[in-house]
Design a protein around this motif. Sequence first.
Motif, PDB file in Angstrom:
ATOM      1  N   ASN A  75     -13.653  11.055  10.643  1.00  0.00           N
ATOM      2  CA  ASN A  75     -14.820  11.197   9.906  1.00  0.00           C
ATOM      3  C   ASN A  75     -14.427  12.467   9.384  1.00  0.00           C
ATOM      4  O   ASN A  75     -15.142  13.525   8.931  1.00  0.00           O
ATOM      5  CB  ASN A  75     -15.858  11.473  10.627  1.00  0.00           C
ATOM      6  N   HIS A  76     -12.393  13.425   9.864  1.00  0.00           N
ATOM      7  CA  HIS A  76     -12.553  14.238   9.466  1.00  0.00           C
ATOM      8  C   HIS A  76     -12.858  15.463   9.765  1.00  0.00           C
ATOM      9  O   HIS A  76     -13.073  16.415   9.862  1.00  0.00           O
ATOM     10  CB  HIS A  76     -12.305  14.450   8.131  1.00  0.00           C
ATOM     11  N   LEU A  77     -13.774  15.299  11.421  1.00  0.00           N
ATOM     12  CA  LEU A  77     -13.969  16.407  11.935  1.00  0.00           C
ATOM     13  C   LEU A  77     -13.489  16.982  12.493  1.00  0.00           C
ATOM     14  O   LEU A  77     -13.213  18.565  12.513  1.00  0.00           O
ATOM     15  CB  LEU A  77     -15.762  16.207  12.820  1.00  0.00           C
ATOM     16  N   VAL A  78     -12.297  16.079  13.457  1.00  0.00           N
ATOM     17  CA  VAL A  78     -11.163  17.175  13.914  1.00  0.00           C
ATOM     18  C   VAL A  78      -9.805  15.921  13.759  1.00  0.00           C
ATOM     19  O   VAL A  78      -9.947  15.210  12.335  1.00  0.00           O
ATOM     20  CB  VAL A  78     -11.431  16.638  14.995  1.00  0.00           C
ATOM     21  N   GLU A  79      -8.755  17.026  13.883  1.00  0.00           N
ATOM     22  CA  GLU A  79      -7.775  16.421  13.762  1.00  0.00           C
ATOM     23  C   GLU A  79      -6.711  16.964  14.345  1.00  0.00           C
ATOM     24  O   GLU A  79      -6.916  17.362  16.014  1.00  0.00           O
ATOM     25  CB  GLU A  79      -6.802  18.304  12.257  1.00  0.00           C
ATOM     26  N   LYS A  80      -5.680  15.538  15.199  1.00  0.00           N
ATOM     27  CA  LYS A  80      -4.538  15.850  16.140  1.00  0.00           C
ATOM     28  C   LYS A  80      -3.474  16.139  15.688  1.00  0.00           C
ATOM     29  O   LYS A  80      -3.461  16.168  14.446  1.00  0.00           O
ATOM     30  CB  LYS A  80      -4.036  14.167  16.125  1.00  0.00           C
ATOM     31  N   GLU A  81      -3.094  17.314  16.191  1.00  0.00           N
ATOM     32  CA  GLU A  81      -1.670  17.319  16.820  1.00  0.00           C
ATOM     33  C   GLU A  81      -0.551  17.674  17.113  1.00  0.00           C
ATOM     34  O   GLU A  81      -0.678  16.898  18.050  1.00  0.00           O
ATOM     35  CB  GLU A  81      -2.079  19.018  16.305  1.00  0.00           C
ATOM     36  N   SER A  82       0.455  17.327  16.907  1.00  0.00           N
ATOM     37  CA  SER A  82       1.588  16.993  18.124  1.00  0.00           C
ATOM     38  C   SER A  82       1.313  19.089  18.781  1.00  0.00           C
ATOM     39  O   SER A  82       1.688  19.843  18.007  1.00  0.00           O
ATOM     40  CB  SER A  82       3.057  16.960  17.347  1.00  0.00           C
ATOM     41  N   ASN A  83       1.886  18.514  19.970  1.00  0.00           N
ATOM     42  CA  ASN A  83       2.583  20.342  20.674  1.00  0.00           C
ATOM     43  C   ASN A  83       4.034  20.813  20.249  1.00  0.00           C
ATOM     44  O   ASN A  83       4.550  19.619  20.528  1.00  0.00           O
ATOM     45  CB  ASN A  83       1.718  19.838  22.149  1.00  0.00           C
ATOM     46  N   PRO A  84       4.032  21.263  19.618  1.00  0.00           N
ATOM     47  CA  PRO A  84       5.894  22.081  19.113  1.00  0.00           C
ATOM     48  C   PRO A  84       6.690  22.008  20.846  1.00  0.00           C
ATOM     49  O   PRO A  84       7.659  21.845  20.734  1.00  0.00           O
ATOM     50  CB  PRO A  84       5.364  23.027  18.535  1.00  0.00           C
ATOM     51  N   ARG A  85       6.248  22.398  21.553  1.00  0.00           N
ATOM     52  CA  ARG A  85       7.106  22.300  22.654  1.00  0.00           C
ATOM     53  C   ARG A  85       6.628  21.356  23.906  1.00  0.00           C
ATOM     54  O   ARG A  85       7.741  21.172  24.546  1.00  0.00           O
ATOM     55  CB  ARG A  85       5.922  24.183  23.878  1.00  0.00           C
ATOM     56  N   ASP A  86       5.815  20.461  23.579  1.00  0.00           N
ATOM     57  CA  ASP A  86       5.645  18.790  24.321  1.00  0.00           C
ATOM     58  C   ASP A  86       5.581  17.801  23.649  1.00  0.00           C
ATOM     59  O   ASP A  86       4.013  18.012  23.555  1.00  0.00           O
ATOM     60  CB  ASP A  86       5.677  19.359  25.639  1.00  0.00           C
ATOM     61  N   ALA A  87       6.144  17.156  23.245  1.00  0.00           N
ATOM     62  CA  ALA A  87       5.589  16.126  22.540  1.00  0.00           C
ATOM     63  C   ALA A  87       4.630  15.169  23.533  1.00  0.00           C
ATOM     64  O   ALA A  87       4.144  14.387  22.182  1.00  0.00           O
ATOM     65  CB  ALA A  87       6.914  15.658  21.818  1.00  0.00           C
ATOM     66  N   ARG A  88       4.844  15.315  24.777  1.00  0.00           N
ATOM     67  CA  ARG A  88       3.872  14.207  25.328  1.00  0.00           C
ATOM     68  C   ARG A  88       2.547  14.713  24.987  1.00  0.00           C
ATOM     69  O   ARG A  88       1.448  14.196  25.877  1.00  0.00           O
ATOM     70  CB  ARG A  88       4.155  14.229  27.207  1.00  0.00           C
ATOM     71  N   VAL A  89       1.907  15.949  25.066  1.00  0.00           N
ATOM     72  CA  VAL A  89       0.777  16.675  25.634  1.00  0.00           C
ATOM     73  C   VAL A  89       0.496  16.770  24.002  1.00  0.00           C
ATOM     74  O   VAL A  89       0.865  16.836  22.829  1.00  0.00           O
ATOM     75  CB  VAL A  89       1.103  17.728  25.399  1.00  0.00           C
ATOM     76  N   SER A  90      -0.738  15.857  23.259  1.00  0.00           N
ATOM     77  CA  SER A  90      -1.938  15.798  22.747  1.00  0.00           C
ATOM     78  C   SER A  90      -2.825  17.448  22.213  1.00  0.00           C
ATOM     79  O   SER A  90      -3.385  17.492  23.115  1.00  0.00           O
ATOM     80  CB  SER A  90      -1.860  14.420  22.087  1.00  0.00           C
ATOM     81  N   LEU A  91      -2.891  17.387  21.053  1.00  0.00           N
ATOM     82  CA  LEU A  91      -3.869  18.808  20.863  1.00  0.00           C
ATOM     83  C   LEU A  91      -4.766  18.086  19.804  1.00  0.00           C
ATOM     84  O   LEU A  91      -5.018  17.310  18.851  1.00  0.00           O
ATOM     85  CB  LEU A  91      -3.026  19.912  20.012  1.00  0.00           C
ATOM     86  N   VAL A  92      -5.956  18.148  19.925  1.00  0.00           N
ATOM     87  CA  VAL A  92      -7.107  18.758  19.049  1.00  0.00           C
ATOM     88  C   VAL A  92      -7.822  19.650  18.505  1.00  0.00           C
ATOM     89  O   VAL A  92      -7.264  20.766  19.467  1.00  0.00           O
ATOM     90  CB  VAL A  92      -8.564  17.484  19.668  1.00  0.00           C
ATOM     91  N   LYS A  93      -7.901  19.785  17.355  1.00  0.00           N
ATOM     92  CA  LYS A  93      -8.532  21.235  16.584  1.00  0.00           C
ATOM     93  C   LYS A  93      -9.111  20.449  14.919  1.00  0.00           C
ATOM     94  O   LYS A  93      -9.606  19.838  14.963  1.00  0.00           O
ATOM     95  CB  LYS A  93      -6.975  21.617  15.513  1.00  0.00           C
ATOM     96  N   LEU A  94     -10.414  21.732  15.922  1.00  0.00           N
ATOM     97  CA  LEU A  94     -11.465  21.164  14.694  1.00  0.00           C
ATOM     98  C   LEU A  94     -11.132  21.929  13.660  1.00  0.00           C
ATOM     99  O   LEU A  94     -10.349  22.950  13.039  1.00  0.00           O
ATOM    100  CB  LEU A  94     -12.360  22.409  15.332  1.00  0.00           C
ATOM    101  N   SER A  95     -11.343  20.732  12.664  1.00  0.00           N
ATOM    102  CA  SER A  95     -11.090  20.706  10.801  1.00  0.00           C
ATOM    103  C   SER A  95     -11.963  21.796  10.276  1.00  0.00           C
ATOM    104  O   SER A  95     -13.135  22.149  10.935  1.00  0.00           O
ATOM    105  CB  SER A  95     -11.069  19.490  10.474  1.00  0.00           C
ATOM    106  N   GLU A  96     -11.668  21.887   9.543  1.00  0.00           N
ATOM    107  CA  GLU A  96     -12.956  23.011   8.433  1.00  0.00           C
ATOM    108  C   GLU A  96     -14.009  22.254   7.897  1.00  0.00           C
ATOM    109  O   GLU A  96     -14.784  23.025   8.151  1.00  0.00           O
ATOM    110  CB  GLU A  96     -11.716  23.410   7.156  1.00  0.00           C
ATOM    111  N   THR A  97     -13.664  21.241   7.977  1.00  0.00           N
ATOM    112  CA  THR A  97     -14.771  19.711   7.555  1.00  0.00           C
ATOM    113  C   THR A  97     -15.673  19.864   8.741  1.00  0.00           C
ATOM    114  O   THR A  97     -17.314  20.234   8.966  1.00  0.00           O
ATOM    115  CB  THR A  97     -14.970  18.443   7.263  1.00  0.00           C
ATOM    116  N   GLY A  98     -15.383  19.594   9.891  1.00  0.00           N
ATOM    117  CA  GLY A  98     -15.830  19.877  11.618  1.00  0.00           C
ATOM    118  C   GLY A  98     -16.737  21.370  11.615  1.00  0.00           C
ATOM    119  O   GLY A  98     -17.553  21.294  12.126  1.00  0.00           O
TER     120      GLY A  98
END
Length: 136
Positions: A75-98
Amino acid sequence: MNKQDLIIATAILQAQLLKKIDQHLSVHGISFSEFLVMHFLNAAPHKTMRRIDLAESIGLSASGVTRLVNPMVKNHLVEKESNPRDARVSLVKLSETGANLFKDASASFKLSAESILKPLDDKQTKTLAELIEKLL
């Protein structure tokens, strides 16, 4: 009221509170759990958190937060991002829509909270907050 009855009453109160809050937030198309995700992401640096930290913040397991976040990504409320320092760690980011939806939903949530706590005066509200903080 004995301690067991107090715990049961607290659980019933929680269920009733969530039902009322969900009713207020449903006009925005989100649940209270989704609101909590956006609340913590909005407060985080760069509006981004590690998935495991987000899970801990809202009281869910890692798999529970994944099940909650996946539809929010669609629903474009959040975005998944990869962690540039550790590929095993997933990040969640609040989107502009969110972020925009969170701003609107926050106004509804504030009204809901004020309505729920209306029977309490300022001193009782402060005491309740202190007691909850002590239990947490």
